[in-house]
Motif scaffolding. Structure first.
Motif, PDB file in Angstrom:
ATOM      1  N   CYS A   1       0.017   4.681   6.091  1.00 55.70           N
ATOM      2  CA  CYS A   1       1.476   4.738   6.059  1.00 55.70           C
ATOM      3  C   CYS A   1       2.056   3.938   7.210  1.00 55.70           C
ATOM      4  CB  CYS A   1       1.957   6.189   6.140  1.00 55.70           C
ATOM      5  SG  CYS A   1       3.759   6.342   6.237  1.00 55.70           S
ATOM      6  N   TYR A   2       3.028   3.114   6.888  1.00 53.39           N
ATOM      7  CA  TYR A   2       3.745   2.346   7.905  1.00 53.39           C
ATOM      8  C   TYR A   2       5.234   2.602   7.784  1.00 53.39           C
ATOM      9  CZ  TYR A   2      -0.466  -0.428   8.744  1.00 53.39           C
ATOM     10  OH  TYR A   2      -1.729  -0.824   9.078  1.00 53.39           O
ATOM     11  N   MET A   3       5.880   2.671   8.932  1.00 54.25           N
ATOM     12  CA  MET A   3       7.335   2.691   8.947  1.00 54.25           C
ATOM     13  C   MET A   3       7.811   1.249   8.888  1.00 54.25           C
ATOM     14  SD  MET A   3       9.883   4.453  11.729  1.00 54.25           S
ATOM     15  CE  MET A   3       8.987   6.006  11.727  1.00 54.25           C
ATOM     16  N   LEU A   4       8.832   1.011   8.074  1.00 52.04           N
ATOM     17  CA  LEU A   4       9.281  -0.361   7.839  1.00 52.04           C
ATOM     18  C   LEU A   4      10.707  -0.579   8.322  1.00 52.04           C
ATOM     19  CD1 LEU A   4       8.078  -0.797   4.141  1.00 52.04           C
ATOM     20  CD2 LEU A   4       6.863  -1.452   6.233  1.00 52.04           C
ATOM     21  N   SER A   5      11.004  -1.826   8.573  1.00 54.81           N
ATOM     22  CA  SER A   5      12.417  -2.211   8.702  1.00 54.81           C
ATOM     23  C   SER A   5      12.842  -2.765   7.354  1.00 54.81           C
ATOM     24  CB  SER A   5      12.577  -3.268   9.777  1.00 54.81           C
ATOM     25  OG  SER A   5      12.092  -4.505   9.305  1.00 54.81           O
ATOM     26  N   GLY A   6      14.136  -2.837   7.131  1.00 56.63           N
ATOM     27  CA  GLY A   6      14.609  -3.407   5.871  1.00 56.63           C
ATOM     28  C   GLY A   6      14.890  -2.344   4.830  1.00 56.63           C
ATOM     29  N   GLU A   7      14.718  -2.691   3.586  1.00 53.45           N
ATOM     30  CA  GLU A   7      15.155  -1.823   2.493  1.00 53.45           C
ATOM     31  C   GLU A   7      14.501  -0.443   2.493  1.00 53.45           C
ATOM     32  OE1 GLU A   7      15.198  -3.515  -1.388  1.00 53.45           O
ATOM     33  OE2 GLU A   7      15.642  -5.513  -0.612  1.00 53.45           O
ATOM     34  N   ALA A   8      13.201  -0.421   2.329  1.00 54.28           N
ATOM     35  CA  ALA A   8      12.520   0.867   2.316  1.00 54.28           C
ATOM     36  C   ALA A   8      12.272   1.325   3.745  1.00 54.28           C
ATOM     37  CB  ALA A   8      11.209   0.769   1.557  1.00 54.28           C
ATOM     38  N   ASP A   9      12.014   2.580   3.903  1.00 53.80           N
ATOM     39  CA  ASP A   9      11.746   3.104   5.236  1.00 53.80           C
ATOM     40  C   ASP A   9      10.262   3.243   5.514  1.00 53.80           C
ATOM     41  OD1 ASP A   9      14.446   3.437   6.101  1.00 53.80           O
ATOM     42  OD2 ASP A   9      14.607   5.092   4.681  1.00 53.80           O
ATOM     43  N   PHE A  10       9.483   3.506   4.453  1.00 60.85           N
ATOM     44  CA  PHE A  10       8.046   3.687   4.631  1.00 60.85           C
ATOM     45  C   PHE A  10       7.308   3.049   3.465  1.00 60.85           C
ATOM     46  CE2 PHE A  10       9.944   7.221   6.914  1.00 60.85           C
ATOM     47  CZ  PHE A  10       9.200   7.271   8.085  1.00 60.85           C
ATOM     48  N   ILE A  11       6.114   2.580   3.764  1.00 62.90           N
ATOM     49  CA  ILE A  11       5.211   2.196   2.693  1.00 62.90           C
ATOM     50  C   ILE A  11       3.976   3.072   2.808  1.00 62.90           C
ATOM     51  CG2 ILE A  11       4.157   0.312   4.012  1.00 62.90           C
ATOM     52  CD1 ILE A  11       3.835  -1.151   1.282  1.00 62.90           C
ATOM     53  N   LEU A  12       3.558   3.617   1.674  1.00 60.62           N
ATOM     54  CA  LEU A  12       2.405   4.523   1.637  1.00 60.62           C
ATOM     55  C   LEU A  12       1.335   3.924   0.732  1.00 60.62           C
ATOM     56  CD1 LEU A  12       4.741   6.372   2.578  1.00 60.62           C
ATOM     57  CD2 LEU A  12       3.887   8.132   1.040  1.00 60.62           C
ATOM     58  N   LYS A  13       0.124   3.922   1.222  1.00 55.69           N
ATOM     59  CA  LYS A  13      -0.997   3.555   0.362  1.00 55.69           C
ATOM     60  C   LYS A  13      -1.702   4.855  -0.021  1.00 55.69           C
ATOM     61  CE  LYS A  13      -5.351   0.998   0.440  1.00 55.69           C
ATOM     62  NZ  LYS A  13      -6.215   0.207   1.352  1.00 55.69           N
ATOM     63  N   CYS A  14      -1.824   5.071  -1.313  1.00 54.56           N
ATOM     64  CA  CYS A  14      -2.336   6.348  -1.807  1.00 54.56           C
ATOM     65  C   CYS A  14      -3.605   6.145  -2.619  1.00 54.56           C
ATOM     66  CB  CYS A  14      -1.288   7.024  -2.683  1.00 54.56           C
ATOM     67  SG  CYS A  14       0.306   7.257  -1.869  1.00 54.56           S
ATOM     68  N   VAL A  15      -4.496   7.097  -2.542  1.00 59.03           N
ATOM     69  CA  VAL A  15      -5.728   7.061  -3.324  1.00 59.03           C
ATOM     70  C   VAL A  15      -5.888   8.404  -4.018  1.00 59.03           C
ATOM     71  CG1 VAL A  15      -8.245   6.965  -3.200  1.00 59.03           C
ATOM     72  CG2 VAL A  15      -6.878   5.374  -1.858  1.00 59.03           C
ATOM     73  N   ALA A  16      -6.112   8.372  -5.326  1.00 58.12           N
ATOM     74  CA  ALA A  16      -6.225   9.608  -6.095  1.00 58.12           C
ATOM     75  C   ALA A  16      -7.299   9.463  -7.170  1.00 58.12           C
ATOM     76  CB  ALA A  16      -4.881   9.946  -6.741  1.00 58.12           C
ATOM     77  N   PRO A  17      -7.836  10.592  -7.614  1.00 54.01           N
ATOM     78  CA  PRO A  17      -8.874  10.529  -8.639  1.00 54.01           C
ATOM     79  C   PRO A  17      -8.324  10.115  -9.997  1.00 54.01           C
ATOM     80  CG  PRO A  17      -8.601  12.787  -7.828  1.00 54.01           C
ATOM     81  CD  PRO A  17      -7.629  11.944  -7.079  1.00 54.01           C
ATOM     82  N   THR A  18      -7.123  10.525 -10.285  1.00 51.61           N
ATOM     83  CA  THR A  18      -6.542  10.213 -11.601  1.00 51.61           C
ATOM     84  C   THR A  18      -5.072   9.861 -11.450  1.00 51.61           C
ATOM     85  OG1 THR A  18      -5.883  12.498 -11.960  1.00 51.61           O
ATOM     86  CG2 THR A  18      -8.063  11.848 -12.777  1.00 51.61           C
ATOM     87  N   LEU A  19      -4.568   9.216 -12.469  1.00 50.00           N
ATOM     88  CA  LEU A  19      -3.146   8.910 -12.502  1.00 50.00           C
ATOM     89  C   LEU A  19      -2.338  10.205 -12.499  1.00 50.00           C
ATOM     90  CD1 LEU A  19      -1.730   6.262 -12.471  1.00 50.00           C
ATOM     91  CD2 LEU A  19      -1.574   6.320 -14.966  1.00 50.00           C
ATOM     92  N   ARG A  20      -2.882  11.191 -13.181  1.00 53.72           N
ATOM     93  CA  ARG A  20      -2.205  12.482 -13.240  1.00 53.72           C
ATOM     94  C   ARG A  20      -2.030  13.089 -11.837  1.00 53.72           C
ATOM     95  NH1 ARG A  20      -1.268  16.342 -17.013  1.00 53.72           N
ATOM     96  NH2 ARG A  20      -2.176  15.002 -18.612  1.00 53.72           N
ATOM     97  N   ALA A  21      -3.093  13.031 -11.068  1.00 49.27           N
ATOM     98  CA  ALA A  21      -3.016  13.565  -9.706  1.00 49.27           C
ATOM     99  C   ALA A  21      -1.977  12.802  -8.896  1.00 49.27           C
ATOM    100  CB  ALA A  21      -4.377  13.479  -9.030  1.00 49.27           C
TER     101      ALA A  21
END
Lengths: 154, 154
Positions: free
Chosen positions: A99-119
């Motif tokens: 996770c990074y805090m950003l300047s500009g439009e969004a405030d944060f970018i999150l990289k996520c890893v999950a077993p399924t799309l459902r999760a």
DNA sequence: TTTGAAATTCTCCTAAA
DNA sequence: TTTAGGAGAATTTCAAA
């Protein structure tokens, strides 16, 4: 804290970024010095905080984590209290790997890893309804194109 | 390739994600088995491709790489040839440390590391003018909030 | 089949020159 | 930097669960 490194230190960093489990003897051979001073340099790099740790790299897919996604998150308020609260929540979400805090439009970018799309979808619902979260935009990754060590050397 | 791992294998992966330079003896102690089977398990994890490598983590800022940015890139065409051409160029750009192909709006997300904002801007100009690149949207990171190993364990 | 104990071999780390 | 000594680890073997 700014480092004063010579060419050999940079070579050491390059080799350890490429193979963090290399032995000191082999490392010394590759960078062209003898083992004792090589070990001293590695220790110095660790103690000065330039080398912050070592990590095994694993194949997420082989472990059943088939979904990697990025989420751009915007908060309703950028007040320090709200930012801190969100940061604290991020630490507790194991699905969020980076996770990074950003300047500009969004405030944060999150990289996520999950077993399924459902999760992942379940997590997005939780994220969207988290306090002060205003907008969430997700991007599903199709494949990893490049995953190089943190710092370009050589 | 799908793995059949027991609880001890998962513990091994967790420990090696946390400290990739730990010795086998110490690793065995932490996961509660003796050294020989522990080493066999690690080798098996490596050979099956679950552990893909080991990497030293370095502090980019301490090395003078003060700027971390994300770039969302859209191509004019999603034809296989254009995607491949872009992927090839990404491999050659040392400023790009990570890259994923995405579904949805943007086609790629790039994580970039540069010594200065100026260096990053120069790269963005090159990127923007690269063949078949249609849109580039950048986000400057203010700080790293979380950087956990690839797979959540425990 | 896989573990664990023991023993051997090997390699690395550290200190001294 | 090189060497030497000592320590600790990796690996193999074998016995047992």
């Amino acid at each position: 804290m700014k480092a004063n490194l010579d060419a050999i230190d940079w070579k050491i960093l390059k080799e350890l970024q490429d193979d963090g489990r290399i032995t000191n003897v082999e490392l010394a051979r590759r960078v062209g010095i003898s083992a004792p001073p090589c070990l001293r340099r590695v220790r110095a790099l660790e103690e000065s905080g330039i080398i912050t740790g070592y990590r095994a790299l694993v194949d997420e897919k082989a472990l059943g984590f088939d979904v990697t996604m990025f989420a751009m998150v915007g908060l309703a308020s950028q007040a320090e209290a709200d930012l801190s609260a969100f940061v604290a929540r991020v630490q507790g979400w194991s699905i969020v790997r980076e996770c990074y805090m950003l300047s500009g439009e969004a405030d944060f970018i999150l990289k996520c890893v999950a077993p399924t799309l459902r999760a992942f979808q379940a997590f997005i619902e939780e994220l969207t309804s988290a306090s002060s979260v205003e907008s969430v935009k997700t991007s599903l990754t199709i494949r990893r194109v490049k995953d190089a060590p943190a710092v370009p050397i050589g």
